[in-house]
Enzyme design. Structure first.
Site, PDB file in Angstrom:
ATOM      1  N   LYS A   1      41.894  15.122 -16.603  1.00  0.00           N
ATOM      2  CA  LYS A   1      40.715  15.006 -15.508  1.00  0.00           C
ATOM      3  C   LYS A   1      40.268  15.426 -14.072  1.00  0.00           C
ATOM      4  CE  LYS A   1      39.218  11.089 -15.510  1.00  0.00           C
ATOM      5  NZ  LYS A   1      37.706  10.566 -15.889  1.00  0.00           N
TER       6      LYS A   1
ATOM      7  N   TYR B   1      55.091  11.016 -18.855  1.00  0.00           N
ATOM      8  CA  TYR B   1      55.388  10.702 -19.862  1.00  0.00           C
ATOM      9  C   TYR B   1      57.425  10.691 -19.292  1.00  0.00           C
ATOM     10  CZ  TYR B   1      53.546   9.417 -23.707  1.00  0.00           C
ATOM     11  OH  TYR B   1      52.371   7.904 -25.107  1.00  0.00           O
TER      12      TYR B   1
ATOM     13  N   ASP C   1      48.758  11.682 -26.723  1.00  0.00           N
ATOM     14  CA  ASP C   1      49.023  10.303 -27.267  1.00  0.00           C
ATOM     15  C   ASP C   1      47.881   9.325 -27.849  1.00  0.00           C
ATOM     16  OD1 ASP C   1      50.770   8.185 -27.766  1.00  0.00           O
ATOM     17  OD2 ASP C   1      51.026   7.142 -26.246  1.00  0.00           O
TER      18      ASP C   1
ATOM     19  N   ASP D   1      45.815   9.028 -31.851  1.00  0.00           N
ATOM     20  CA  ASP D   1      45.549   7.814 -32.142  1.00  0.00           C
ATOM     21  C   ASP D   1      43.401   7.170 -32.289  1.00  0.00           C
ATOM     22  OD1 ASP D   1      47.918   7.071 -32.378  1.00  0.00           O
ATOM     23  OD2 ASP D   1      47.309   5.058 -31.308  1.00  0.00           O
TER      24      ASP D   1
ATOM     25  N   ASP E   1      37.581  11.832 -20.755  1.00  0.00           N
ATOM     26  CA  ASP E   1      37.246  10.492 -20.782  1.00  0.00           C
ATOM     27  C   ASP E   1      35.823  11.021 -22.020  1.00  0.00           C
ATOM     28  OD1 ASP E   1      35.778  11.188 -19.093  1.00  0.00           O
ATOM     29  OD2 ASP E   1      34.947   9.698 -18.264  1.00  0.00           O
TER      30      ASP E   1
HETATM   31  C1  IPM Z   1      53.845   8.796 -30.211  1.00  0.00           C
HETATM   32  C2  IPM Z   1      54.411   7.543 -29.700  1.00  0.00           C
HETATM   33  C3  IPM Z   1      55.196   7.684 -28.803  1.00  0.00           C
HETATM   34  C4  IPM Z   1      54.639   8.159 -27.664  1.00  0.00           C
HETATM   35  C5  IPM Z   1      55.969   6.069 -28.923  1.00  0.00           C
HETATM   36  C6  IPM Z   1      56.686   6.026 -30.270  1.00  0.00           C
HETATM   37  C7  IPM Z   1      56.859   6.566 -27.544  1.00  0.00           C
HETATM   38  O1  IPM Z   1      53.341   6.525 -29.888  1.00  0.00           O
HETATM   39  O2  IPM Z   1      53.855   9.250 -30.819  1.00  0.00           O
HETATM   40  O3  IPM Z   1      52.618   9.440 -30.267  1.00  0.00           O
HETATM   41  O4  IPM Z   1      53.840   7.571 -26.635  1.00  0.00           O
HETATM   42  O5  IPM Z   1      54.553   9.209 -27.648  1.00  0.00           O
HETATM   43 MG    MG Z   2      50.719   7.547 -29.393  1.00  0.00          MG
END
Ligand code: IPM
Ligand code: MG
Length: 367
Positions: free
Chosen positions: A193, A142, A250, A254, A226
């Site tokens: 990884k 990042y 990240d 999710d 993975d």
């Molecule tokens: C998160 C989001 C952010 C990230 C974006 C909005 C920059 O996806 O907080 O998970 O990638 O960290």
């Molecule tokens: Mg995210």
């Protein structure tokens, strides 16, 4: 009670709507003497761009640095798809994370009993799920330099991002994960990884060293990221705490969030290092995004935002009892069958953002 300063950054899309319910909850808690919060509000993301041409103004940045805690809604939306990269909405969030040095991002994935049916996985795989992803938040790809698109002599363009981790960055996130594991089921699974990435090799070695040095009482396992993603959807309950880097964190968070059937329900905390007085810089935000498709209709689910306030009470202000009260109220309201559209099920009562927020406050008031 000493007054504490909270900065609200509602941002874009459904951010302002769900933040409105946090305001309501704080007003009630203040009125009951449970808290003594002084609330300020600032702009971030597209809202800040529209007002100042920046993703966050210097003034709001300074207020965030000075606040006792920051509550963040969401940023982004199609309206700002074409703004310059440096001032895109997400840049405001990344700047807050970086300048406040919020290296430890805690993302719980909890399956509420009332919602186990809503998961994309079989109910028995997710019922009772309670895992915590500890994501490194200020390093890795990042922020690594170089980060650019360059022109090559052959006329091609080259996009470059740099995945880089120094020892201290891995040490401090590993320690944070082990410390939190001790308050839970005492197990940490580290994901990287190392089979293809040097930063993964270092990550694995440093986590192992920190464990050996200071945390031998905690169970440590390692998984390739993975395979970790695969195991998260195969048998998520095998995990307690997962510690991983910024990019894998990240993605994996999710996945973990969706497993619970309740993306609109999950909060997160981003914490810095403790200072001499044990105080940390902190920012709390829902895991869901700005959901521009439903913004402005008053139908967004405010629970993730309210749960973020609960995490704030717990981690920034050591008010576990008030946090319990808020979280308990959320659970009761769900048990009573109230649902916003995103989690609506047969036979339940569909409510708006503000009806949900009011119900949570009423529930706190009666318990
Ligand atoms: C998160 C989001 C952010 C990230 C974006 C909005 C920059 O996806 O907080 O998970 O990638 O960290
Ligand atoms: Mg995210």
């Amino acid at each position: 009670m000493a007054t504490q300063k909270i900065l609200l950054l509602p941002g874009d899309g459904i951010g302002p709507e769900v933040m409105g319910e946090v305001r309501r909850a704080i007003e009630w808690m203040n009125s009951q003497g449970l808290t003594s919060f002084e609330v300020e509000e600032g702009l971030v993301g597209g809202a800040a761009y529209d007002a100042h041409g920046l993703s966050i103004s210097e003034d709001d940045m300074a207020r965030a640095m000075a606040a006792d805690a920051v509550l963040f809604g969401a940023v982004g939306g199609p309206k700002w798809d074409d703004v310059p990269y440096d001032v895109r909405p997400e840049a405001g969030l990344l700047r807050l994370r970086k300048d406040m040095e919020l290296f430890a991002n805690l993302r719980p994935a909890i399956c509420f009993g009332a919602l186990a049916e809503a998961s994309s996985l079989k109910k028995e795989l997710v019922e009772g799920l309670d895992i915590l992803i500890v994501r490194e938040l200020t390093g890795g790809v990042y922020f690594g330099e170089p980060k650019e698109i360059i022109e090559l002599e052959n006329g091609q363009r080259r996009g470059i991002d740099t995945q880089v981790y120094d020892t201290y960055e891995i040490e401090r996130i590993a320690a944070a994960a082990f410390d939190i594991a001790r308050t839970r089921d005492n197990r940490v699974c580290s994901m990287e990884k190392r089979n293809v990435m040097k930063s993964g090799v270092l990550w694995n070695e440093v986590v192992t060293e920190v464990h050996k040095r200071d945390y031998q009482d905690v169970e440590l396992t390692h998984m390739l990221a993975d395979a970790g993603g695969m195991q998260l959807v195969r048998a998520p309950k095998q995990f307690d705490v997962i510690v991983t880097d910024n990019l894998f964190g990240d993605m994996l968070s999710d996945v973990a969030a969706m497993l619970t059937g309740s993306l609109g329900m999950l909060p997160s905390a981003s914490l810095g290092a403790a200072d001499a007085n044990g105080k940390r810089k902190s920012l709390y935000e829902p895991v869901h995004g700005s959901a521009p498709d439903i913004a402005g209709n008053g139908i967004a689910n405010p629970i993730a935002m309210l749960s973020s306030l609960a995490m704030c009470l717990r981690y920034s202000f050591n008010m576990g009892d008030v946090a319990d009260k808020l979280e308990g109220a959320i659970t009761s309201v769900l048990d009573k069958g109230l649902r916003t559209g995103d989690i609506m099920q047969d036979g339940m009562t569909k409510v708006s953002t503000s009806q949900m927020g009011r119900a949570v406050v009423e529930e706190m008031a009666t318990n």
